[in-house]
Design an enzyme around this catalytic site. Structure first.
Site, PDB file in Angstrom:
ATOM      1  N   GLY A   1      24.150  10.951  69.143  1.00  0.00           N
ATOM      2  CA  GLY A   1      24.006  12.262  69.738  1.00  0.00           C
ATOM      3  C   GLY A   1      24.998  13.265  69.179  1.00  0.00           C
TER       4      GLY A   1
ATOM      5  N   ARG B   1      28.038  14.126  69.926  1.00  0.00           N
ATOM      6  CA  ARG B   1      29.398  13.652  69.649  1.00  0.00           C
ATOM      7  C   ARG B   1      29.410  12.802  68.387  1.00  0.00           C
ATOM      8  NH1 ARG B   1      33.435   9.671  70.455  1.00  0.00           N
ATOM      9  NH2 ARG B   1      35.415  10.571  71.135  1.00  0.00           N
ATOM     10  N   CYS B   2      28.427  11.934  68.238  1.00  0.00           N
ATOM     11  CA  CYS B   2      28.367  11.078  67.048  1.00  0.00           C
ATOM     12  C   CYS B   2      28.298  11.900  65.759  1.00  0.00           C
ATOM     13  CB  CYS B   2      27.146  10.165  67.107  1.00  0.00           C
ATOM     14  SG  CYS B   2      27.172   8.919  68.404  1.00  0.00           S
ATOM     15  N   MET B   3      27.627  13.050  65.833  1.00  0.00           N
ATOM     16  CA  MET B   3      27.382  13.846  64.631  1.00  0.00           C
ATOM     17  C   MET B   3      28.535  14.790  64.299  1.00  0.00           C
ATOM     18  SD  MET B   3      23.341  14.846  64.867  1.00  0.00           S
ATOM     19  CE  MET B   3      23.527  15.823  66.372  1.00  0.00           C
TER      20      MET B   3
END
Length: 416
Positions: free
Chosen positions: A403, A405-407
């Site tokens: 999501g 945050r991951c990106m």
């Protein structure tokens, strides 16, 4: 190749180029992203499992979604840096080129002859094309000068250099803690080169000259998605599919030994999480949306435990007994309790939205977070709790299980 000039080496003194973070929710000022590109076009039903994708994304739509994500960040005063642009600039310098080419061809699959040919091919590429080969990979059919037994026996659809479709998730390969950066050690073979490219940027790009590195890819496995900066001086680190207990221990030791000027962490909470793809990182089940508030997957909210790691007067690591995560976190943060916003009103909805990265929000500031628009129930609960939600599309971006945050890798957040 270019050599660094005095002007370039002094760039770290530019006051506009601040680095560091001591929380998950301080006002976000600079972030590192990777716009998905040709590497996603390399995914096929034959290789997507090996390359850690659950589906084959529509690349054009994924790029549109990512551009919209970057626009939301810019609209809220965030400087957006792109990994490939920084990498290309770093590769202007001969030392950086030689270093990464040596690493890429150090692959036992290639054999001596194909290794020599691949090295010669990469050596001849200008920085832009070398960046493309390092990110999108090099297919058998693209290496026209290929020769030798290994090359002849390769399937024509195989890669001499594998693509990096997961580079989209810049959170995992580095994390800023105080004014130090930890370049992580990625566990999955398909992702190892991501950390090497990230390390190259922090080592050779003039913007990061003089930055202290806490961690390196050669150490025990730690991934940035498992690291949450709960409060100044307090870090939670998940240990599960991607981050090992040995990695948590090593990171804690490095944090406690870091120069005091960098506002190092004094307390590390080691949090065991299920070793499965749905919960591959701590931030797939828990992220922060305010200084005292997390959004969490209800199936684990009250079952997660934590081991509190500190350093004693004898400079040895001290590890507490396991305690409920919420209790241990509140104590370490110096607050009465850590507020929890559950994702979903019923188990089925919660499970669906957790799989769709409903818990994986990116805080732009306290009580202001970016989330995928499709997680309707979670977003409604966030807003009911007074959190402003900036919705973005993620139907294609989420195919690699990640999501907002991951990106994103925050390079600079204002201190709390």
């Amino acid at each position: 190749m270019r050599e660094a000039t005095d002007d370039q080496l002094s760039l770290q003194d530019d006051p506009a180029w601040e680095h560091g973070a001591n929380s998950e929710v301080g006002r976000l000022r600079t972030v590192l992203l990777h716009r998905p590109g040709a590497e996603l076009k390399r995914l096929t039903p034959r290789n997507n499992d090996k390359l850690l994708f659950d589906g084959i994304p529509w690349v054009g739509r994924a790029q549109e979604e990512h551009d919209a994500f970057a626009s939301v960040l810019r609209d809220h005063g965030v400087e957006v840096l792109y990994l490939t642009e920084l990498l290309q600039e770093a590769l202007e310098f001969g030392e950086a080129r030689n270093e990464i080419i040596d690493q890429v061809v150090d692959d036992r699959r290639l054999g001596d002859r194909l290794r020599q040919i691949t090295r010669a091919y990469l050596n001849d590429l200008p920085p832009e094309d070398l960046t493309q080969a390092l990110v999108a990979g090099l297919a058998h059919e693209e290496l026209k000068i290929g020769r030798g037994l290994v090359y002849e026996l390769m399937n024509r659809h195989d890669f001499v250099i594998d693509p990096l479709p997961n580079l989209l998730f810049t959170r995992d390969s580095s994390v800023w803690i105080g004014d130090h950066v930890a370049v992580t050690s990625l566990a999955m073979p398909a992702r190892v080169r991501e950390a090497e490219l990230t390390r190259l940027i922090y080592t050779h790009h003039p913007r990061f000259q003089g930055v202290h590195r806490l961690y390196d890819p050669a150490l025990e496995h730690v991934e940035g998605g498992d690291v949450l900066l709960l409060a100044p001086g307090v870090a939670a680190v998940g240990t599960g599919e991607r981050t090992t207990p040995a990695g948590v221990e090593r990171l804690a030791r490095r944090l406690f030994d870091a120069p005091r000027s960098g506002h190092p962490v004094q307390t590390v909470l080691a949090i065991p999480i299920a070793q499965q793809r749905a919960t591959m990182h701590l931030d797939t089940v828990c992220t922060m949306v305010d200084v005292d508030t997390v959004v969490m997957y209800p199936a684990v909210a009250y079952s997660l435990t934590a081991y509190t790691v500190t350093v004693g007067p004898d400079d040895e690591l001290r590890v507490s007994r396991a305690r409920p995560f919420l209790e241990a976190a509140a104590q370490a943060m110096g607050i009465d309790r850590l507020k929890v916003i559950d994702t979903g009103l019923d188990p089925v909805t919660a499970e669906r939205e957790q799989w769709d990265d409903g818990n994986n929000t990116l805080a732009v500031a306290p009580r202001l977070a970016i989330a995928y628009e499709r997680n309707i129930e979670t977003n409604s609960r966030l807003e009911a709790a007074g959190i402003e939600v900036l919705r973005i599309a993620g139907s294609e971006l989420g195919s690699g299980r990640g999501g907002p945050r991951c990106m994103s890798c925050p390079i600079y957040r204002e201190a709390l």
